[in-house]
Design a protein around this motif. Structure first.
Motif, PDB file in Angstrom:
ATOM      1  N   PHE A 115       0.771  -1.195  -0.137  1.00 35.82           N
ATOM      2  CA  PHE A 115       0.153   0.171  -0.113  1.00 35.82           C
ATOM      3  C   PHE A 115       1.017   1.017   0.181  1.00 35.82           C
ATOM      4  O   PHE A 115       0.631   2.478  -0.608  1.00 35.82           O
ATOM      5  N   LEU A 116       2.067   1.224   0.683  1.00 31.64           N
ATOM      6  CA  LEU A 116       2.875   2.411   0.644  1.00 31.64           C
ATOM      7  C   LEU A 116       3.567   2.499  -0.704  1.00 31.64           C
ATOM      8  O   LEU A 116       3.845   3.596  -0.775  1.00 31.64           O
ATOM      9  N   GLU A 117       3.870   1.371  -1.049  1.00 38.99           N
ATOM     10  CA  GLU A 117       4.598   1.645  -2.717  1.00 38.99           C
ATOM     11  C   GLU A 117       3.500   2.251  -3.448  1.00 38.99           C
ATOM     12  O   GLU A 117       4.002   2.876  -4.339  1.00 38.99           O
ATOM     13  N   MET A 118       2.290   1.950  -3.387  1.00 40.71           N
ATOM     14  CA  MET A 118       1.298   2.498  -4.154  1.00 40.71           C
ATOM     15  C   MET A 118       1.456   4.275  -4.052  1.00 40.71           C
ATOM     16  O   MET A 118       1.283   4.802  -4.938  1.00 40.71           O
ATOM     17  N   LEU A 119       1.380   4.606  -2.695  1.00 44.11           N
ATOM     18  CA  LEU A 119       1.337   5.700  -2.163  1.00 44.11           C
ATOM     19  C   LEU A 119       2.874   6.515  -2.884  1.00 44.11           C
ATOM     20  O   LEU A 119       2.612   7.815  -3.418  1.00 44.11           O
ATOM     21  N   ASP A 120       3.937   5.875  -2.875  1.00 41.95           N
ATOM     22  CA  ASP A 120       5.007   6.377  -3.437  1.00 41.95           C
ATOM     23  C   ASP A 120       4.953   6.560  -4.783  1.00 41.95           C
ATOM     24  O   ASP A 120       5.300   7.612  -5.459  1.00 41.95           O
ATOM     25  N   HIS A 121       4.245   5.507  -5.604  1.00 44.06           N
ATOM     26  CA  HIS A 121       3.824   5.556  -7.041  1.00 44.06           C
ATOM     27  C   HIS A 121       3.058   6.888  -7.067  1.00 44.06           C
ATOM     28  O   HIS A 121       3.303   7.591  -8.148  1.00 44.06           O
ATOM     29  N   THR A 141       0.421  -4.704   8.820  1.00 43.93           N
ATOM     30  CA  THR A 141       0.370  -2.975   8.751  1.00 43.93           C
ATOM     31  C   THR A 141       0.033  -2.489   7.412  1.00 43.93           C
ATOM     32  O   THR A 141       0.426  -3.379   6.616  1.00 43.93           O
ATOM     33  N   ALA A 142       0.102  -1.214   7.285  1.00 43.02           N
ATOM     34  CA  ALA A 142      -0.213  -0.814   5.717  1.00 43.02           C
ATOM     35  C   ALA A 142       1.025  -0.961   5.007  1.00 43.02           C
ATOM     36  O   ALA A 142       0.865  -1.186   3.940  1.00 43.02           O
ATOM     37  N   CYS A 143       2.247  -1.092   5.635  1.00 43.22           N
ATOM     38  CA  CYS A 143       3.552  -1.727   4.659  1.00 43.22           C
ATOM     39  C   CYS A 143       3.406  -2.867   4.204  1.00 43.22           C
ATOM     40  O   CYS A 143       4.152  -3.091   3.293  1.00 43.22           O
ATOM     41  N   GLN A 144       2.762  -3.774   4.935  1.00 40.04           N
ATOM     42  CA  GLN A 144       2.605  -5.202   4.477  1.00 40.04           C
ATOM     43  C   GLN A 144       1.233  -5.589   3.812  1.00 40.04           C
ATOM     44  O   GLN A 144       1.211  -6.608   3.574  1.00 40.04           O
ATOM     45  N   LEU A 145       0.465  -4.727   3.541  1.00 42.41           N
ATOM     46  CA  LEU A 145      -0.586  -4.748   2.832  1.00 42.41           C
ATOM     47  C   LEU A 145      -0.217  -4.587   1.413  1.00 42.41           C
ATOM     48  O   LEU A 145       0.283  -3.618   0.986  1.00 42.41           O
ATOM     49  N   HIS A 146      -0.770  -5.729   0.697  1.00 40.53           N
ATOM     50  CA  HIS A 146      -0.489  -5.818  -0.793  1.00 40.53           C
ATOM     51  C   HIS A 146      -1.810  -5.083  -1.681  1.00 40.53           C
ATOM     52  O   HIS A 146      -3.010  -5.636  -1.243  1.00 40.53           O
ATOM     53  N   MET A 147      -1.433  -4.691  -2.777  1.00 39.91           N
ATOM     54  CA  MET A 147      -2.641  -4.355  -3.496  1.00 39.91           C
ATOM     55  C   MET A 147      -3.475  -5.315  -4.097  1.00 39.91           C
ATOM     56  O   MET A 147      -4.518  -4.971  -4.549  1.00 39.91           O
ATOM     57  N   ARG A 148      -2.829  -6.374  -4.093  1.00 39.13           N
ATOM     58  CA  ARG A 148      -3.880  -7.682  -4.666  1.00 39.13           C
ATOM     59  C   ARG A 148      -5.103  -7.825  -3.830  1.00 39.13           C
ATOM     60  O   ARG A 148      -5.822  -8.571  -4.234  1.00 39.13           O
ATOM     61  N   HIS A 149      -5.230  -7.329  -2.441  1.00 35.13           N
ATOM     62  CA  HIS A 149      -6.223  -7.286  -1.815  1.00 35.13           C
ATOM     63  C   HIS A 149      -7.404  -6.371  -2.117  1.00 35.13           C
ATOM     64  O   HIS A 149      -8.593  -6.317  -1.348  1.00 35.13           O
ATOM     65  N   PHE A 150      -7.074  -5.456  -3.309  1.00 39.03           N
ATOM     66  CA  PHE A 150      -7.950  -4.576  -3.771  1.00 39.03           C
ATOM     67  C   PHE A 150      -8.656  -5.124  -5.066  1.00 39.03           C
ATOM     68  O   PHE A 150      -7.681  -5.873  -5.720  1.00 39.03           O
ATOM     69  N   ARG A 151      -9.767  -4.533  -5.449  1.00 33.71           N
ATOM     70  CA  ARG A 151     -10.234  -4.860  -6.812  1.00 33.71           C
ATOM     71  C   ARG A 151      -9.838  -3.899  -7.600  1.00 33.71           C
ATOM     72  O   ARG A 151      -9.701  -2.635  -7.223  1.00 33.71           O
ATOM     73  N   ASP A 152      -9.423  -4.180  -9.057  1.00 32.05           N
ATOM     74  CA  ASP A 152      -9.016  -3.275  -9.925  1.00 32.05           C
ATOM     75  C   ASP A 152     -10.238  -2.236 -10.024  1.00 32.05           C
ATOM     76  O   ASP A 152     -11.236  -2.748 -10.342  1.00 32.05           O
TER      77      ASP A 152
END
Ligand code: HEM
Ligand code: SF4
Ligand code: FES
Lengths: 240, 251
Positions: free
Chosen positions: B33-39, B81-92
């Motif tokens: 999730f944090l990498e997505m915010l970095d992006h 934690t938010a840093c260990q949450l991955h975007m695959r848990h969300f739907r496109d």
């Protein structure tokens, strides 16, 4: 060896406050006061509910039971003394419980002033209705005393004839409906409250958790069904 | 993957904030999730905007620095934690709301960053054991029963992230405080300060403006480290015991 630093502890008054006083100062202690007063009221309500069921055995037995309540503790205690002691204890419990609930609720609301954009309630209905349910119960208690203890708003209002007073009151459907609604609120309040009190008083543990939850549900169901049976019996003519 | 983000933007503690909508494209399901915010921030920087401020450090779920409320849930939909949450848990194509921890005791510093020093003050008031340093005792000198060691270890897992406070409808810090009290009071090394620890920590916790516990259990559901709700029951027991026993004789 000398310690180079000293931890600053909170300053405490010279004279230790009373047990109730020191509990009242903290959120944890105040909640313990709520738990104890809640359990006192709960114990009273269990006895009260069982007593109410005597109405199914007719006016003779019910009115006699009501008279006997005034003689408990005799001859040591004078007529109605026990009842007055009980009333003082219950009023103290209601007031402490209500004031603590009010003060803690104000604090809790102030501690979370901003809501989330997409709020999620994952707690049970009973847990979420403790505050409003409590207010309903408080109003109910006031009305209930005016109706059946002081008889101020009772349509029959004959001292010494509780059976007739109860029937006269519940013969009005809207009164019975209000009573039933309040008893449902009571059931919800106890469903969360009994388990919560176990947690607050530190009596709960992972091993006992399920037992306390089951006991809370059983107590809630028992009290609600027991209390509700009386207005239902009057409305359906089983008690008249 | 492509998402519509609604992010809380607030310039500083005094400014009024608002949810601001951003479209983010080209997100990999393997991003945290944090990498997505970095992006998102890279794009904001390139277009001359101010990046979204958020706290983070280890990015492996052990430091407790990160934490945002995602769709109303502290640290999002998974128990991590938010840093260990991955975007695959969300739907496109999902719309995702990102907000800071909300609590009176955790004022917003900027965007998603809150000031959690209230936790430090709770720890400073009792979350320690007093031992003379410089003459470290032999580790085996004090035997610790296995059950006590396990209990202490489970509760020492708290990383102080503050998700419990953020999830609590009363903004209460009871789970955090309880984790520390259970951890240290379970051990022989914590025994000399058993009473003063719990009394002082609860006093400080109250003084920081946290709410009280109503046993809703939201905290333990949100906690990424699995601190159990029973910890609060134990804190209550320790507090009542200390009040009855040690009333007035704290130094
Ligand atoms: C005067 C009206 C009442 C009010 C305003 C009130 C309000 C409350 C509130 C706000 C709570 C805390 C809920 C929470 O922490 O989630 C509570 C807890 C509780 N109430 Fe009441 N209540 C009232 C009457 C009663 C009655 C009649 C009983 C007796 C059966 C009762 C038994 C309890 C118990 C056992 C608890 C649990 C205490 C704890 O969480 O440790 N309450 N009440
Ligand atoms: S108890 Fe859990 S949620 Fe609360 S600060 Fe510790 S790790 Fe975070
Ligand atoms: S950044 Fe360290 S726990 Fe998330």
């Amino acid at each position: 060896m000398a310690l180079a630093t000293r931890t600053q502890h909170a300053q405490h008054p010279q004279h230790p406050p009373s047990l109730l006083g020191s509990l009242w100062r903290s959120t944890v202690g105040k909640k313990a006061v709520m738990a104890v007063t809640g359990l006192i009221m709960l114990a009273y309500l269990v006895a009260h509910m069982i007593g109410n069921l005597k109405i199914f055995f007719g006016p003779g037995e019910f009115d006699h039971y009501a008279h006997w309540l005034r003689t408990i503790g005799g001859p040591v205690l004078h007529y109605e003394w026990f009842l007055w002691i009980l009333r003082v204890v219950l009023v103290a419990a209601v007031v402490l419980h209500g004031v603590a609930a009010y003060q803690l609720s104000r604090r809790d609301l102030a501690a979370r002033p901003v809501k989330y954009a997409r709020p999620r309630a994952r707690t049970s209905y009973a847990t979420r209705t403790m505050r409003w349910g409590g207010v309903i119960l408080g109003l109910f208690v006031v009305w209930h005393i005016l109706d059946l203890t002081t008889l101020t708003v009772n349509p029959n209002a004959q001292h010494g004839h509780p059976y007739a007073n109860v029937v006269a009151s519940f013969d009005r459907w809207y009164v019975a409906a209000f009573y039933i609604a309040a008893m449902l609120a009571l059931g919800l309040h106890i469903r969360h409250g009994f388990w919560s009190a176990a947690q607050t008083l530190g009596a709960n543990s992972p091993r006992r958790d399920r037992a306390f939850k089951a006991a809370a549900n059983a107590l809630a169901a028992l009290l609600t069904v027991g209390f509700v049976s009386v207005p239902v019996a009057v409305l359906t003519g089983i008690v008249s | 993957m492509k998402f519509t983000l609604r992010v809380w933007r607030q310039r500083d503690a005094a400014a009024a904030g608002a949810m601001t909508t951003y479209e983010v494209d080209g997100v990999s399901a393997d991003m945290s999730f944090l990498e997505m915010l970095d992006h998102l921030n890279e794009r904001l920087i390139l277009s001359g905007d101010t990046p979204v401020a958020f706290d983070h450090d280890c990015r492996e779920g052990i430091c407790g620095a990160c934490g945002v409320v995602i769709n109303g849930q502290a640290h999002g939909p998974e128990r991590t934690t938010a840093c260990q949450l991955h975007m695959r848990h969300f739907r496109d194509g999902d719309t995702i709301d990102v907000e800071p921890w909300r609590a009176e005791a955790f004022p917003v510093v900027r965007d998603l960053v809150v000031d959690r020093s209230a936790f430090d003050r709770v720890i400073a008031s009792g979350g320690y054991v007093s031992v003379p340093t410089g003459s470290a005792p032999e580790a085996h000198a004090t035997p610790v029963p296995k059950a006590a060691a396990d209990l202490a270890f489970d509760h020492a897992a708290c990383i102080g992230c503050g998700a419990c406070v953020a999830a609590c409808p009363n903004g209460s810090a009871m789970l955090f405080t309880a984790a520390k009290v259970v951890h240290l009071n379970a051990l022989p090394q914590g025994a000399p300060e058993r009473e003063s620890r719990v009394l002082d920590m609860v006093d400080t916790m109250d003084a920081q403006g946290f709410g009280g516990c109503t046993n809703t259990g939201e905290c333990a559901t949100a906690c990424p480290k699995g601190i159990p709700l029973s910890a609060i029951g134990t804190l209550n027991r320790e507090y009542l015991r200390a009040t009855v026993k040690g009333r007035g004789n704290r130094d």
